[in-house]
Design a protein around this motif. Structure first.
Motif, short mmCIF file in Angstrom:
data_model
loop_
_atom_site.label_atom_id
_atom_site.label_comp_id
_atom_site.label_asym_id
_atom_site.label_seq_id
_atom_site.Cartn_x
_atom_site.Cartn_y
_atom_site.Cartn_z
N UNK A 84 -2.92 2.12 0.40
CA UNK A 84 -2.42 1.50 -0.84
C UNK A 84 -1.89 2.51 -1.84
N UNK A 85 -1.21 3.57 -1.33
CA UNK A 85 -0.62 4.56 -2.22
C UNK A 85 0.67 4.07 -2.85
N UNK A 86 1.41 3.28 -2.08
CA UNK A 86 2.69 2.80 -2.62
C UNK A 86 3.01 1.39 -2.13
N UNK A 126 8.54 3.22 14.61
CA UNK A 126 8.12 3.04 13.21
C UNK A 126 7.83 1.58 12.90
N UNK A 127 8.57 0.68 13.55
CA UNK A 127 8.35 -0.75 13.33
C UNK A 127 6.97 -1.19 13.78
N UNK A 179 2.84 4.88 8.38
CA UNK A 179 2.27 3.76 7.63
C UNK A 179 1.05 4.11 6.80
N UNK A 180 0.61 5.37 6.85
CA UNK A 180 -0.58 5.79 6.11
C UNK A 180 -0.48 5.49 4.61
N UNK A 209 14.23 0.07 3.94
CA UNK A 209 13.13 0.32 3.00
C UNK A 209 11.84 -0.09 3.70
N UNK A 210 10.86 0.80 3.69
CA UNK A 210 9.61 0.54 4.40
C UNK A 210 8.59 -0.15 3.51
N UNK A 211 7.78 -0.99 4.15
CA UNK A 211 6.70 -1.70 3.44
C UNK A 211 5.49 -1.84 4.34
N UNK A 212 4.37 -2.21 3.71
CA UNK A 212 3.16 -2.45 4.49
C UNK A 212 3.41 -3.59 5.47
#
Ligand code: ARG
Length: 231
Positions: A69-71, A84-85, A63-64, A195-198
């Motif tokens: 706020x890189x992506x 990961x969740x 999650x880094x 797809x991963x998100x903040x």
């Protein structure tokens, strides 16, 4: 509006870890692949362009990339799992996968029990690495880590490792290009990519899930699937 705030105005910044063909890889000066096309549908919906940012895989799963706020999102053939969740949010599943074994065709090796005393390559930070580690005591092989998929695949061809484990989709793609290698076994790990998100970015998650659903309904998903995997 939709309540979606992007890290860079006018762009949808996607983090990935290259190279993971055919999900994301470099072709000339472009990053292309199944995941790239899928996220392009989201960018189109938001009326922005997708910009791709290559980063170590663990920076995504930890999650880094989102806390700094890189992506906006991450598309990396990434398996959804509980560990990961805890660090990131996932879209609904968009692709099924399992682990598989890559060997040199003439090696005679077919399955994990054949690897006693041998070297098994894995990609760092992946579910394949976890699977290999979980079974190493039973089968008596040594796990050898590689930073990315191409390094791992090449090590099989050069004989630096006896076999390697990674997701079925990428390995089947590889053996098409290198017929001196083959996939001899699939392990029913029952994985799905997301797809991963903040964490807590529900506005973006809602939009991504909406786009994925629409793509499955209107044939865009099948078209993209056929483009990268054939019929
Ligand atoms: N599906 C596996 C995992 O999530 C491997 C993903 C590796 N992806 C990449 N772009 N390097 O652990």
């Amino acid at each position: 509006g939709s309540g979606i705030t992007l890290v860079k105005s006018g762009k949808l910044v996607t983090c990935t870890h290259l190279s993971y063909k055919p999900f994301q890889y470099t072709d000339g000066d472009k990053t292309v692949g199944f995941d790239v096309d899928l996220v392009d549908l989201v960018a189109k919906e938001l009326k922005v362009d997708q910009e791709i940012f290559d980063t170590p895989f663990e920076n995504i799963t930890s999650g880094t990339v989102f806390t700094t706020n890189e992506c906006d999102l991450a598309a990396a053939g990434m398996t959804i799992n509980d560990e990961r969740k805890a660090a990131i949010d996932f879209s609904e599943p968009y692709f099924d996968a399992s682990q598989a074994l890559l060997v040199k065709k003439d090696s005679g090796l077919k399955d994990l029990p054949d690897l006693k005393g041998k070297r098994l390559g894995v990609q760092q930070g992946t579910t394949g690495e976890a699977y290999a580690n979980a079974n190493s005591a039973t089968h008596g092989y040594t796990v050898v880590q590689f930073e990315d998929l191409p390094l791992m695949e090449t090590a099989v061809r050069t004989g630096a490792v006896d076999a390697a484990i990674n997701d079925n989709g990428v390995l089947y793609d590889y053996v098409k290009e290198y017929p001196d290698t083959s996939v001899t076994k699939e392990f029913a790990t029952g994985e799905s990519y997301g797809i991963g998100m903040k964490k807590g970015n529900t506005a973006l998650k809602t939009k991504v899930d909406e786009v994925l659903k629409k793509a499955k309904d209107n044939g865009d998903y099948d078209r993209i699937y056929e483009k990268w995997f054939g019929k």
